[in-house]
Design an enzyme around this catalytic site. Sequence first.
Site, PDB file in Angstrom:
ATOM      1  N   CYS A  39       0.843  -1.193   0.000  1.00 15.38           N
ATOM      2  CA  CYS A  39       0.000   0.000   0.000  1.00 15.38           C
ATOM      3  C   CYS A  39       0.880   1.245   0.000  1.00 15.38           C
ATOM      4  O   CYS A  39       2.101   1.156   0.049  1.00 15.38           O
ATOM      5  CB  CYS A  39      -0.916   0.013   1.217  1.00 15.38           C
ATOM      6  N   CYS A  42       3.251   1.506   2.952  1.00 18.37           N
ATOM      7  CA  CYS A  42       4.465   0.695   2.839  1.00 18.37           C
ATOM      8  C   CYS A  42       5.482   1.388   1.937  1.00 18.37           C
ATOM      9  O   CYS A  42       6.675   1.413   2.228  1.00 18.37           O
ATOM     10  CB  CYS A  42       4.147  -0.673   2.241  1.00 18.37           C
ATOM     11  N   ASP A 439       4.396 -34.576  -2.425  1.00 14.35           N
ATOM     12  CA  ASP A 439       5.601 -34.695  -1.630  1.00 14.35           C
ATOM     13  C   ASP A 439       5.140 -34.516  -0.184  1.00 14.35           C
ATOM     14  O   ASP A 439       4.059 -33.997   0.062  1.00 14.35           O
ATOM     15  CB  ASP A 439       6.569 -33.588  -2.051  1.00 14.35           C
ATOM     16  N   ASP A 622      12.267 -32.605  -5.581  1.00 18.54           N
ATOM     17  CA  ASP A 622      11.019 -32.801  -6.321  1.00 18.54           C
ATOM     18  C   ASP A 622      11.082 -32.206  -7.720  1.00 18.54           C
ATOM     19  O   ASP A 622      10.226 -32.478  -8.554  1.00 18.54           O
ATOM     20  CB  ASP A 622       9.848 -32.131  -5.594  1.00 18.54           C
TER      21      ASP A 622
END
Lengths: 746, 66
Positions: A39, A42, A439, A622
């Site tokens: 925003c 921030c 996983d 993975d």
Amino acid sequence: MSTDTPANDLAVREELRLASRALGQGLYQTELSVPGVHCAGCIRAVENGLIQLPGIEHVRVNLSTKRASVRWRGATPPDLLQALERLGFPGHLSEAEDGRKDPELGRLIRALAVAGFAAMNIMLLSVSVWSGADAATRQAFHWISAALALPSLLYSGRIFFLSAWSALRHGRTNMDVPISVGVCLAFALSLYDTVHNEPHAYFDAAASLIFFLLIGRTLDHLMRERARAVVRGLVRLAPRGATVLRDDGRRDYLPLGEIEPGMRLALAAGDRIPVDGVIESGVSDLDCAIATGESAPQQVQAGSVVRAGTLNLSGPLTIIASVRAEASFLAEMVRLMEAAENGRARYRRLADRAARLYSPVVHAAAFMTCLGWMVASGDWHRAITVAIAVLIITCPCALGLAVPIVQVVAARRLFENGIMVRDGSAFERLTEIDTVVFDKTGTLTLGKPRLLNADAIAPETLSIAAAIAERSSHPLSRAIAASRPGADAALSDVREYPGLGIEAWLEGSLYRLGRAGWALGESGETSESATVLSSDGRLAARFSFADAERPQARAAIDNLRVHGLRLEVLSGDTPAAAQATASSLGIDNVAGGLLPAQKLGHLDALAAQGRRVLMVGDGLNDAPALVAAHVSMAPASAADIGRNAADFVFLRDGLDAVPVALGVSRAAGRLVRQNFALAIAYNAIALPIAIAGYVTPLIAALAMSLSSVIVVANALRLGSGRLRARGASSSRARAGDFRPALESGR
Amino acid sequence: MSSLVFLIPLALVLGGAALAAFFWSLRNGQYDDLQGAAERIFLDPDADRAGAGFRDTGPADPSRPG
């Protein structure tokens, strides 16, 4: 980046310098990824906070890409990461080249602008012609239209022509082939008729066709680019370099590519291991979850072999690199992934498959029309005009929009639920799955331990343990601290012993929290790796941990089972741990202790049985399986390489992302089929009219616009109704909330 | 009728000017951070030093070379 020893500080600053771009005259520019900004407040906090550091000249936050670009000058870079941390917006370095603009998007937008300009002006002139301009005005307007259409065709149409040409050169055909043929012939015919002073010209059809199709093309590109930008903005898990200890005692920070086997590397607690190596000195615990899927931290000491990508948790280590970065564990995964990529038959998009059926039919119809009119009337100009009208009216305007517009709306729907789509065809592939492979560590679970037996421990003992644990960043300590937030005690002389535990004095007693063998001394403890709290060497409490399941894991699994999908767990963790998690979630097919190549082999075996698999995983181990699967999904906390291999990335913690993505994909699949049906219905009506020779430019323009509008309106239905209700209930925070991803990545 | 002789070219020139303006703004980085631009209207540009930074849109754009 959290420790503040001088050596580590040096490493952080050197890493910053490596990531910066020199602008000349002593000025440097650094790109930081700040996932927490969302925003105006921030923006202000970050910009004002950073500008106050010495040496900083300019700060600008880009809210769309969640990135801050900082210009500074000076001999040593300012400690930007620590400053960000202090401001409450933890950030990390982002690749310098990430900041570059996307050239493809620029090209599409410019082409779109030119096509829009030409189409609007030609339409303006065409309306005058249709409302009955006299012959001289009509002729003038046709010439002006031609002059506008030609540059638009050359500049904006290029995107279709190039794609069509490259498809034809490889002996294939795609949607762009009939588009290119239709547009070019429409222009050529109109130009011929204009020269010969005929009443009809199709310049408006050619220009608006390109305009409409470019809208679809641009939206499609924007959707994928946005997903890519967000995924790039996530926390980087691979280190950029390492501090090398020279024989003469110097410390140099070298980029990853320059680390040679035999070099001694200094690693602080909280660093990731940059290359495979052997520990020379130091004791610590390693978090291997991302690399191998093992959930329990591994104790290591001098002589232990460490793998790139694992996280050093508790103590400083000196390791000797045993291979170069290209030959490390990470690089081995990349090789497996490439092999998997080559082995997988390339998926043909639905639109391309449709085009393969569509273009021969349309071109044959136009050709037969031409022949038919030749035979019937003997007027070749009339025959060719009608044949081209057939091509124009069947030009797949609606078909070209049918798929991308639905995918854009579906991607938007998923984005609101914190799910990023990396490829439009992922929706099509996700609707086809019959098996889901999970996983375990980091996917079904959060990869973070949780205290199991908090209720069985006396509250005051637990408070003391939590107060001690508060001082450590070890995952088990954090689990204890989290079970009793805000616990405080008057501790003194707190010391942490890497690989063993943490000790503190409280009211004259020595408390030790850590491994049983260390905390209890030699006093006959059976399993010495258990975690205990001791008071002056006597057992005060015993803690047991389990990896916390992801929120909504149970509901998500049940939901998938109701859809009739076969569920499996493939884990690199021990078979017992894999079995425990799987049975608590009610999944029967489990395999534990698998190496990456074995996971890959299992997926290949499933594919050989004709199964279409959705792989959900997060770790380095993975990554090959994510590539090999029919479609794949990864949490935002996954290793960089895993995120880049996955088709979907979910940013929130909850596993409900899997059924949500499946639900949206299936709804999108239904709408795509409806849109195809609409496009076919349109052709079924328009084609006979065109073959009969009744199509005037006015009818063509109306028919094309109407069919496009209907297709777009149908796609927008995905944004309403049942799906929206479900999206609202599962969105716990606003769409741009990336904090869970950030926390779990640390 | 004769009015068309200058009205049509005028319309095209105006349209072309708008197109050129769009190209210019695209190259100038005006569309790089649409979300940020929407939020920045809440910030007071005169409040502080960093404000001086974000008024300076042209050369300060991070993605421009140089």
